[in-house]
Scaffold this motif. Sequence first.
Motif, short mmCIF file in Angstrom:
data_model
loop_
_atom_site.label_atom_id
_atom_site.label_comp_id
_atom_site.label_asym_id
_atom_site.label_seq_id
_atom_site.Cartn_x
_atom_site.Cartn_y
_atom_site.Cartn_z
N LYS A 306 0.82 -1.22 0.00
CA LYS A 306 0.00 0.00 0.00
C LYS A 306 0.85 1.27 0.00
O LYS A 306 0.48 2.28 -0.59
CB LYS A 306 -0.93 0.00 1.23
CG LYS A 306 -1.99 -1.08 1.16
CD LYS A 306 -2.94 -1.03 2.34
CE LYS A 306 -2.29 -1.42 3.64
NZ LYS A 306 -1.87 -2.83 3.72
N THR A 307 2.02 1.17 0.65
CA THR A 307 2.86 2.36 0.73
C THR A 307 3.25 2.86 -0.66
O THR A 307 3.30 4.07 -0.90
CB THR A 307 4.13 2.08 1.55
OG1 THR A 307 3.78 1.22 2.64
CG2 THR A 307 4.73 3.35 2.09
N ASP A 401 -2.69 6.25 7.11
CA ASP A 401 -2.25 4.86 7.05
C ASP A 401 -2.76 4.10 8.27
O ASP A 401 -2.86 4.66 9.35
CB ASP A 401 -0.72 4.80 7.01
CG ASP A 401 -0.22 3.40 6.61
OD1 ASP A 401 -1.02 2.61 6.08
OD2 ASP A 401 0.97 3.12 6.83
N GLU A 402 -3.06 2.83 8.09
CA GLU A 402 -3.46 1.93 9.18
C GLU A 402 -4.58 2.53 10.01
O GLU A 402 -4.46 2.73 11.20
CB GLU A 402 -2.25 1.58 10.04
CG GLU A 402 -1.15 0.86 9.29
CD GLU A 402 -1.60 -0.45 8.66
OE1 GLU A 402 -2.71 -0.92 8.96
OE2 GLU A 402 -0.85 -1.00 7.84
N GLY A 555 2.52 -2.15 10.22
CA GLY A 555 3.27 -1.56 9.12
C GLY A 555 4.76 -1.74 8.98
O GLY A 555 5.28 -1.64 7.89
#
Length: 695
Positions: A306-307, A401-402, A555
């Motif tokens: 995803k990053t 994120d997350e 992550g």
Amino acid sequence: MRLKLSSSVKYIKGIGPKRERIFKKAGINTVEDLLYYFPFRYEDRRKFHKISELVENEKSAIVGEVFSKNRIITPRRGFHIFQVVVSQNGEKLLCVWFNQPYLENVFWRGKKVVLFGTVKKNPSSSVKWKMENPEYEIIDLEESSFLMGRIIPVYERIYNISGKAIRKIIYNLINDIKDVYENLPESIRKKYNFPDRFISLKQIHSPSTDCSIEELNNFSSVHHRRVIFEELFLFELGLAYFREKTSQFNKGRMYTFTEKIESVWKKILPFELTEDQRKCLDEIKKDLLDSQPMRRLLQGEVGSGKTAIALLTSIFVMENGYQVAFMAPTEILAGQHFLRIKEILKDLPYRVLFLTGSTSRKEREKILKDLKEGRPSLVIGTHALFQKDVVYGNLGYVIIDEQHRFGVAQRTTLYLKGKKTDLLVMTATPIPRSLALTIYSDLDLSTMRELPRGRIPIKSHIIHEKNIDKLYSWIKEELRNGNQGYIVFPLIEESEKLDLKAAEIEYENLSMLFKDFKLGLIHGRLTTRERERIMRNFEKGEINLLVSTSIIEVGIDISNATFLVVENADRFGLAQLHQLRGRIGRGDKESHCFFVLPKKAGQEAKRRIEALIKTNDGFKIAEEDLILRGPGQAFGTAQWGHLNFRVADVVKDSGVLEIAKEEAFRVIKEKDFSSPELKRYIEELDRREKEVSFS
Ligand code: ADP
Ligand code: MG
């Protein structure tokens, strides 16, 4: 003083400063919070039995008086038996408890007592009947009217406030409070035959005698259903309202996708994108080019990459002259993103900034000034990115994120921040699609299930504690071969200090055991700088074995790590274990994950972990986890924390959720805000929006 829903709990009868602190620690700040602290079960005390009419093996409730008591200590060391004879109009009943010595200070001759249990014959005595380990309650005279002849609510204790004390407080509260405003419009109450809010709240805490005890215990009484519906309806209403508003905004930016962007993308990518990555990248690209602001959730398997999507799309936005804010839930993760991205972009002219709670004041001032000026840049950080005084001159794109670290309430708040900014929320917590569509009904959904090619599937193993030495020998061999790994200990938020101590002690022990290797210890109490230093050393290979609390769950990406040991694996949820497992298997070597189960772990725990061993598919695991544990079960910030509502359970109440969503979206579509209830709620939403949004 007249109590209002928003009054502090300290004004409630029976709550002094000490209890106030304890309630607040448990998140109960106001009268309203306490009213929504529901009994977890109910006891039927409508009918009491006469001792003379008892029947063998039947569950019965008895009221009587303590007649005598005695204690027997068996020769077997420490085995404690406590007996009480209760009398009722001359008839007698024997009660026996095992190994509960404190009961000696509970039962005193002459006290009135309620007992609930299964009746057995008592052959060897003049007392004909007995109960073993019955539930009991000593009754003060003043309470006896509300504790007998009724259905009695039973509450979970909160730290050291007993369930019984909570019952008394709430009982007084619902009698003291005069009114509770309505939240559901009349049309909806009529349509579903829902009682008034105040009536339902009263009935939940103090049911009338004609209620069905089964329904109450299932949380399926009309009053429970009403309150659950209300919570989900208001939640969905918020989502629908802001979704609708967003769709009316024109973001006022026109982006173009240039060849230059394409060539930068090619240049920085050391790998081919997966099919799923390409599909999601396209979906986001389309949103960015659109005139409406993007509101999208990117749900992706752990390690699906995803990053990379975040980075590529950030470059797109910077190339179009705008700022990007990329927020991670922890400083460790933010730090990792920053270092990685900075490295990848080092030969390119993009500005990459880093802002967290531990950024020094001087540095912070510099960054704030920079952000205000509005030059295109990518700023990576934590919540600190959205503090009130952080002003963006030219913000176009927010990436979170997350997301699962943020609860339901925080979530809507986050979404409100930038009205016209494009928003991408990323999560590695795959939830079943049908649930995702209701719980994220304000977002469009992109999904990545596929992992990059060339990954060797992780091998998972259950290790019983007694075989831990064998595992340690294996680890030594692995470390000797130049590989790295993690040992993770569970962390329970309530006692972070104790946990830390546990991890520290374990660390010392392990340091001795693995004295030929370099160990590191990482946990939430370290400063960012310390944590960063340790992570960097680990990444550089200067640390071989990293001992950690579960903070590495989210992550972190280090491809040379080939094994991960989870101690006390029974204390984690499946999805969380899957996340942890996702920390390895990121390189081209075979990786192993070990779930260590203590002796005392039950069958249930074993079954859960076996399910995890069988599959590496996060979506399947998520489904299993939700069914097995339910979202409410999650402790601390565990995996499903973000799905926790006050009373609703998104799995058990999925049917209600569906209806609540439909009704909420209908109301918003028809702009049917005429009822006072909705008017008030919409005003409240507008107020919240003003509070949190930045321009
Ligand atoms: P997550 O989706 O869990 O956030 P990451 O973005 O951390 O996963 O990516 C995991 C690892 O996979 C990183 O080391 C990243 O460089 C690598 N990666 C991402 N996409 C690909 C790809 N298409 N091919 C090979 N490796 C990839
Ligand atoms: Mg990630």
